[in-house]
Design a protein around this motif. Structure first.
Motif, PDB file in Angstrom:
ATOM      1  N   ALA A 161       2.552  10.910   2.377  1.00 15.76           N
ATOM      2  CA  ALA A 161       3.340   9.854   1.710  1.00 15.76           C
ATOM      3  C   ALA A 161       2.435   8.736   1.207  1.00 15.76           C
ATOM      4  CB  ALA A 161       4.383   9.307   2.685  1.00 15.76           C
ATOM      5  N   LEU A 162       1.460   8.348   2.020  1.00 18.43           N
ATOM      6  CA  LEU A 162       0.558   7.253   1.603  1.00 18.43           C
ATOM      7  C   LEU A 162      -0.341   7.713   0.451  1.00 18.43           C
ATOM      8  CD1 LEU A 162      -0.656   4.485   1.840  1.00 18.43           C
ATOM      9  CD2 LEU A 162      -1.993   5.259   3.810  1.00 18.43           C
ATOM     10  N   ALA A 163      -0.911   8.911   0.583  1.00 15.87           N
ATOM     11  CA  ALA A 163      -1.800   9.425  -0.481  1.00 15.87           C
ATOM     12  C   ALA A 163      -1.031   9.552  -1.792  1.00 15.87           C
ATOM     13  CB  ALA A 163      -2.378  10.773  -0.057  1.00 15.87           C
ATOM     14  N   ASP A 164       0.186  10.050  -1.736  1.00 18.91           N
ATOM     15  CA  ASP A 164       0.994  10.223  -2.958  1.00 18.91           C
ATOM     16  C   ASP A 164       1.344   8.871  -3.574  1.00 18.91           C
ATOM     17  OD1 ASP A 164       0.850  12.890  -2.581  1.00 18.91           O
ATOM     18  OD2 ASP A 164       2.952  13.183  -1.996  1.00 18.91           O
ATOM     19  N   ASP A 165       1.650   7.907  -2.728  1.00 14.47           N
ATOM     20  CA  ASP A 165       2.008   6.567  -3.233  1.00 14.47           C
ATOM     21  C   ASP A 165       0.818   5.955  -3.976  1.00 14.47           C
ATOM     22  OD1 ASP A 165       3.833   4.273  -3.331  1.00 14.47           O
ATOM     23  OD2 ASP A 165       2.317   3.302  -2.077  1.00 14.47           O
ATOM     24  N   ILE A 166      -0.368   6.043  -3.357  1.00 14.40           N
ATOM     25  CA  ILE A 166      -1.557   5.460  -3.999  1.00 14.40           C
ATOM     26  C   ILE A 166      -1.886   6.228  -5.288  1.00 14.40           C
ATOM     27  CG2 ILE A 166      -4.019   4.936  -3.725  1.00 14.40           C
ATOM     28  CD1 ILE A 166      -3.513   4.752  -0.692  1.00 14.40           C
ATOM     29  N   SER A 167      -1.806   7.541  -5.220  1.00 10.00           N
ATOM     30  CA  SER A 167      -2.138   8.354  -6.396  1.00 10.00           C
ATOM     31  C   SER A 167      -1.198   8.057  -7.560  1.00 10.00           C
ATOM     32  CB  SER A 167      -2.068   9.846  -6.042  1.00 10.00           C
ATOM     33  OG  SER A 167      -2.954  10.139  -4.983  1.00 10.00           O
ATOM     34  N   SER A 168       0.061   7.713  -7.242  1.00 15.63           N
ATOM     35  CA  SER A 168       1.027   7.442  -8.326  1.00 15.63           C
ATOM     36  C   SER A 168       0.832   6.056  -8.932  1.00 15.63           C
ATOM     37  CB  SER A 168       2.461   7.588  -7.805  1.00 15.63           C
ATOM     38  OG  SER A 168       2.752   6.524  -6.926  1.00 15.63           O
ATOM     39  N   LYS A 169       0.160   5.157  -8.207  1.00 12.78           N
ATOM     40  CA  LYS A 169       0.044   3.773  -8.700  1.00 12.78           C
ATOM     41  C   LYS A 169      -1.360   3.401  -9.166  1.00 12.78           C
ATOM     42  CE  LYS A 169       3.634   1.887  -5.661  1.00 12.78           C
ATOM     43  NZ  LYS A 169       3.737   1.218  -4.355  1.00 12.78           N
ATOM     44  N   THR A 170      -2.341   4.282  -8.925  1.00 14.08           N
ATOM     45  CA  THR A 170      -3.722   3.952  -9.289  1.00 14.08           C
ATOM     46  C   THR A 170      -4.350   5.115 -10.067  1.00 14.08           C
ATOM     47  OG1 THR A 170      -4.784   4.955  -7.361  1.00 14.08           O
ATOM     48  CG2 THR A 170      -3.953   2.715  -7.078  1.00 14.08           C
TER      49      THR A 170
END
Ligand SMILES: NC(=O)c1ccc[n+]([C@@H]2O[C@H](COP(=O)([O-])OP(=O)(O)OC[C@H]3O[C@@H](n4cnc5c(N)ncnc54)[C@H](OP(=O)(O)O)[C@@H]3O)[C@@H](O)[C@H]2O)c1
Length: 288
Positions: A161-170
């Motif tokens: 969840a954290l990796a996906d969140d960062i990947s979607s915003k950066t």
């Protein structure tokens, strides 16, 4: 001495009595000869909404926010800095002309501590843990031109969840895996950052998440836990001769950065460090 012109700063949390921030900030304020005071405020969850309007009414200049309010407080702020918004947590609020703006200096403090000891540009970073601190640090790494970020956690759904969140915003594609698969990544890792409470007092005899034989001497190993100062993973790093970074520096530099945001003044970091070491019962910070 407090008088009619003293400007007020503070920290809000529940509990807050254990916090070293009042000691650290008041030592700094005293050393700089400023007419400021920094006080602890024990604020319960149900009073978070009133906190911001109350602070404005009392002309408080700045607040630190600690557990458990770092996320909840966001909805009552007028503005939020973009890094804090991405992280989704605020630990510093500045009040200017009735406007409350939130920042995350945990992230900045961690980057300052890291960059003091090692170059981080183009490096491969392995982040252990996927909680609040991992979130702040992983987002901050994206602003530092590192080559890669991999998040390992014992529960993979949280890392995903954290990796996906960062990947979607950066611009980064953050990798993730189970903590138990760390061996797959260590050969190419330049920097290990432990953001889990593994080895934190009183669990000082916990097995370290990474052992010396899995590290190499060119690595930098940063443990954000600082009770004790030399945690299990840092002991392992010493055995192999890797560069070591203590979480006490992250705590110090988040405070230095908060003070700069509130006042525009460079804090006396030496005085702040001395007082937190003394309060933590540490006589000698050694190589840290
Ligand atoms: N130096 C500083 O200024 C500073 C600032 C902030 C935090 N910290 C320290 O950082 C630590 C983490 O804080 P946080 O707010 O991120 O906590 P958190 O949100 O509760 O997250 C903890 C993370 O660590 C993992 N974890 C917990 N116990 C573990 C263990 N024994 N072995 C392996 N993984 C474990 C959890 O995994 P699961 O998801 O699998 O449960 C989770 O990913 C705390 O010790 C805190 O004191 C230091």
């Amino acid at each position: 001495m407090i008088d009619g012109n003293t400007l007020l700063f503070g920290i809000v949390g529940d509990p807050v009595g254990h916090s070293l921030s009042p000691l650290m900030h008041n030592a700094n304020i005293e050393s700089l000869g400023l007419n400021y005071a920094y006080v602890p405020f024990h604020v319960k969850k149900e009073n978070i909404q009133n906190l911001i309007s109350g602070a404005k009414a009392l002309n408080i200049q700045g607040l630190n926010v600690t557990i458990p309010h770092k996320i909840e407080v966001i909805k009552y702020l007028d503005e939020i800095d973009s890094l804090a918004e991405n992280i989704g947590a605020v630990n510093t609020i500045k009040f200017t002309d009735g406007i409350a703006k939130g920042y995350n200096t945990d992230a900045i403090g961690a980057m300052t501590a890291l960059k003091e000891k090692t170059d981080i540009k183009n490096k491969n970073v392995l982040v252990l843990g996927a909680g609040g601190a991992s979130r702040a640090i992983s987002y901050a790494l994206c602003e530092e031109d590192v080559n890669s970020i991999t998040i390992l956690n014992r529960h993979i759904n949280k890392a995903e969840a954290l990796a996906d969140d960062i990947s979607s915003k950066t611009d980064y594609t953050v990798s993730y895996d189970l903590q138990s698969n760390s061996n797959k990544y260590l050969k190419d890792t330049d920097i290990i950052i432990n953001t889990t409470p593994n080895g934190m007092y009183p669990h000082v005899d916990d097995k370290p998440l990474i052992y010396a034989q899995e590290m190499n001497s060119d690595m930098a190993v940063f443990d954000i836990v600082y009770t004790p100062l030399e945690t299990g993973i840092l002991k392992e790093a010493k055995k192999i001769g890797a560069t070591r970074i203590s979480g006490i520096k992250m705590f110090l530099y988040q405070g230095v950065e908060s003070f700069k945001i509130w006042t525009g003044i460079d804090a006396n970091s030496k005085v702040m460090e001395d007082v937190i070491l003394k309060a933590s019962g540490i006589d000698d910070i050694g190589e840290f």
